[in-house]
Design an enzyme around this catalytic site. Sequence first.
Site, PDB file in Angstrom:
ATOM      1  N   LYS A   1       0.825  -1.214   0.000  1.00  0.00           N
ATOM      2  CA  LYS A   1       0.000   0.000   0.000  1.00  0.00           C
ATOM      3  C   LYS A   1       0.858   1.262   0.000  1.00  0.00           C
ATOM      4  O   LYS A   1       0.537   2.229  -0.683  1.00  0.00           O
ATOM      5  CB  LYS A   1      -0.969   0.005   1.187  1.00  0.00           C
ATOM      6  CG  LYS A   1      -2.071  -1.026   1.035  1.00  0.00           C
ATOM      7  CD  LYS A   1      -3.084  -0.932   2.152  1.00  0.00           C
ATOM      8  CE  LYS A   1      -4.165  -1.998   1.982  1.00  0.00           C
ATOM      9  NZ  LYS A   1      -4.948  -2.209   3.188  1.00  0.00           N
TER      10      LYS A   1
ATOM     11  N   LYS B   1      -7.059 -11.226  -5.794  1.00  0.00           N
ATOM     12  CA  LYS B   1      -7.911 -11.576  -4.660  1.00  0.00           C
ATOM     13  C   LYS B   1      -9.226 -10.800  -4.762  1.00  0.00           C
ATOM     14  O   LYS B   1      -9.223  -9.638  -5.158  1.00  0.00           O
ATOM     15  CB  LYS B   1      -7.158 -11.167  -3.389  1.00  0.00           C
ATOM     16  CG  LYS B   1      -7.814 -11.571  -2.099  1.00  0.00           C
ATOM     17  CD  LYS B   1      -7.101 -10.937  -0.926  1.00  0.00           C
ATOM     18  CE  LYS B   1      -7.563  -9.522  -0.698  1.00  0.00           C
ATOM     19  NZ  LYS B   1      -7.113  -8.913   0.556  1.00  0.00           N
TER      20      LYS B   1
ATOM     21  N   LYS C   1     -13.041  -5.474  -2.149  1.00  0.00           N
ATOM     22  CA  LYS C   1     -13.959  -4.353  -2.315  1.00  0.00           C
ATOM     23  C   LYS C   1     -13.347  -3.289  -3.228  1.00  0.00           C
ATOM     24  O   LYS C   1     -14.015  -2.686  -4.043  1.00  0.00           O
ATOM     25  CB  LYS C   1     -14.243  -3.729  -0.947  1.00  0.00           C
ATOM     26  CG  LYS C   1     -14.970  -4.669  -0.011  1.00  0.00           C
ATOM     27  CD  LYS C   1     -14.995  -4.149   1.432  1.00  0.00           C
ATOM     28  CE  LYS C   1     -14.061  -4.935   2.324  1.00  0.00           C
ATOM     29  NZ  LYS C   1     -14.359  -4.864   3.753  1.00  0.00           N
TER      30      LYS C   1
HETATM   31  P1  TYM Z   1     -10.925  -7.004   5.753  1.00  0.00           P
HETATM   32  O1  TYM Z   1     -11.987  -6.023   6.109  1.00  0.00           O
HETATM   33  O2  TYM Z   1     -10.095  -6.692   4.547  1.00  0.00           O
HETATM   34  O3  TYM Z   1     -11.549  -8.432   5.526  1.00  0.00           O
HETATM   35  C1  TYM Z   1     -12.365  -9.094   6.503  1.00  0.00           C
HETATM   36  C2  TYM Z   1     -12.052 -10.577   6.546  1.00  0.00           C
HETATM   37  O4  TYM Z   1     -12.302 -11.181   5.276  1.00  0.00           O
HETATM   38  C3  TYM Z   1     -11.159 -11.894   4.824  1.00  0.00           C
HETATM   39  N1  TYM Z   1     -11.097 -11.749   3.352  1.00  0.00           N
HETATM   40  C4  TYM Z   1     -10.933 -12.771   2.502  1.00  0.00           C
HETATM   41  N2  TYM Z   1     -10.783 -14.094   2.709  1.00  0.00           N
HETATM   42  C5  TYM Z   1     -10.634 -14.883   1.620  1.00  0.00           C
HETATM   43  N3  TYM Z   1     -10.639 -14.411   0.341  1.00  0.00           N
HETATM   44  C6  TYM Z   1     -10.791 -13.094   0.086  1.00  0.00           C
HETATM   45  N4  TYM Z   1     -10.804 -12.646  -1.169  1.00  0.00           N
HETATM   46  C7  TYM Z   1     -10.942 -12.202   1.200  1.00  0.00           C
HETATM   47  N5  TYM Z   1     -11.110 -10.850   1.324  1.00  0.00           N
HETATM   48  C8  TYM Z   1     -11.204 -10.597   2.645  1.00  0.00           C
HETATM   49  C9  TYM Z   1      -9.983 -11.192   5.510  1.00  0.00           C
HETATM   50  O5  TYM Z   1      -8.868 -12.046   5.612  1.00  0.00           O
HETATM   51  C10 TYM Z   1     -10.573 -10.854   6.864  1.00  0.00           C
HETATM   52  O6  TYM Z   1     -10.495 -11.960   7.736  1.00  0.00           O
HETATM   53  N6  TYM Z   1      -7.226  -5.962   9.025  1.00  0.00           N
HETATM   54  C11 TYM Z   1      -8.495  -6.662   8.848  1.00  0.00           C
HETATM   55  C12 TYM Z   1      -9.540  -6.249   9.850  1.00  0.00           C
HETATM   56  C13 TYM Z   1      -9.143  -6.330  11.284  1.00  0.00           C
HETATM   57  C14 TYM Z   1      -9.033  -7.525  12.057  1.00  0.00           C
HETATM   58  C15 TYM Z   1      -8.690  -7.106  13.367  1.00  0.00           C
HETATM   59  C16 TYM Z   1      -9.181  -8.881  11.765  1.00  0.00           C
HETATM   60  C17 TYM Z   1      -8.871  -5.287  12.112  1.00  0.00           C
HETATM   61  N7  TYM Z   1      -8.603  -5.755  13.374  1.00  0.00           N
HETATM   62  C18 TYM Z   1      -8.480  -8.038  14.407  1.00  0.00           C
HETATM   63  C19 TYM Z   1      -8.980  -9.806  12.806  1.00  0.00           C
HETATM   64  C20 TYM Z   1      -8.631  -9.389  14.088  1.00  0.00           C
HETATM   65  C21 TYM Z   1      -9.029  -6.369   7.459  1.00  0.00           C
HETATM   66  O7  TYM Z   1      -8.730  -5.347   6.853  1.00  0.00           O
HETATM   67  O8  TYM Z   1      -9.974  -7.267   7.006  1.00  0.00           O
END
Ligand code: TYM
Length: 332
Positions: free
Chosen positions: A111, A193, A196
């Site tokens: 990023k 991947k 959004k």
């Molecule tokens: P985020 O909002 O990008 O995504 C939420 C969850 O969805 C999973 N995910 C996917 N899994 C498989 N294939 C995909 N294409 C895909 N896109 C998204 C992500 O792995 C995630 O589990 N940093 C995190 C949010 C966060 C968090 C935390 C997670 C903040 N604090 C504490 C766990 C514990 C994030 O941006 O997820």
Amino acid sequence: MDRVFSGIQPTGELHIGNWLGAVKNWVALQDQYECLYCAVDLHVLTAKYDPAALAGRTREMLVSLMAAGLDPERSIIFAQSHVPEHTRLMWFFTHVTGVGELERMTQFKDKSQRMERVPAGLLMYPVLQAADILLYRANRVPVGEDQVQHLELSREIARAWNAEFSAEAPFLPEPQALLTPARRIMGLDGEAKMSKSLGNTIGIFDSAEQIWEKLRPAKTDPARQTKKDPGTPELCNLFTLHRHFSSAETVQTVDRNCRTAGWGCIDCKRVLSESINSEFAPIRARGEALRADPAQVDRAIARGAERARAIALDTMAGVERRMGFLPMTGQG
Ligand code: TYM
């Protein structure tokens, strides 16, 4: 009892990538563990965002999670910014986190490369994530594969903090990632991947028509130039989706008809479209019911924050004591 924590950014719709990679598993885990699930709105500040849209998106994400099957009676479902201790604990963790470790995070490298001016928050992102988890002393974290490195850093932060402040009886557990077989769902373009920000998604609230419109042009096995070319299901992104959304019998039929060129890709997509639609139809209906009763949603969100905060304050008291801060004992 083991405690589960996970979070999702309220930056857009809940799509089949985070549904299969994480949220579907969150729903299942409610039966086995004490669970906390959070719309991580503070993480949104690590990139450009629209303040006029933030509150609505955070609410919509919480509604999506409830519609998807998270039950506010059983699980604690809340907005991160409603519990101020997340950012407090993050600051305490900066004491045991090296800048070098943060700079080595893959997501930070990707990023920050594309930015002219890198916000400090982007570097701190995984420290806030560690605080999210450890504030509840959660030991299990269901996530997709892209979060595994951040989870490893959370473990290191817990380890370093325990070594310095609670060596005899470690106060913070080292959280374990829980992955599903769908740890990395590819987008409909078959190239990146599902995400959004890339616009290659199907959302859980998409109508049957929208699902079909998005699937129709989706990438399949490149060997299938025409309907008569046989294909290899393992090479097709949509076959992966069939395995997650269709019955075992349908998956077998798809497999056979792909290898023998009995079906064209369009036939296979029609069946997939139906399978996805039938998994999401009840979720769409629950979403509509929740939107029709905003007071019920408000109550659930407020109650979630209250329950989360009770645990958070308890952890913070333990952290502050071990880190040597002056307790506030006088009466005001
Ligand atoms: P985020 O909002 O990008 O995504 C939420 C969850 O969805 C999973 N995910 C996917 N899994 C498989 N294939 C995909 N294409 C895909 N896109 C998204 C992500 O792995 C995630 O589990 N940093 C995190 C949010 C966060 C968090 C935390 C997670 C903040 N604090 C504490 C766990 C514990 C994030 O941006 O997820």
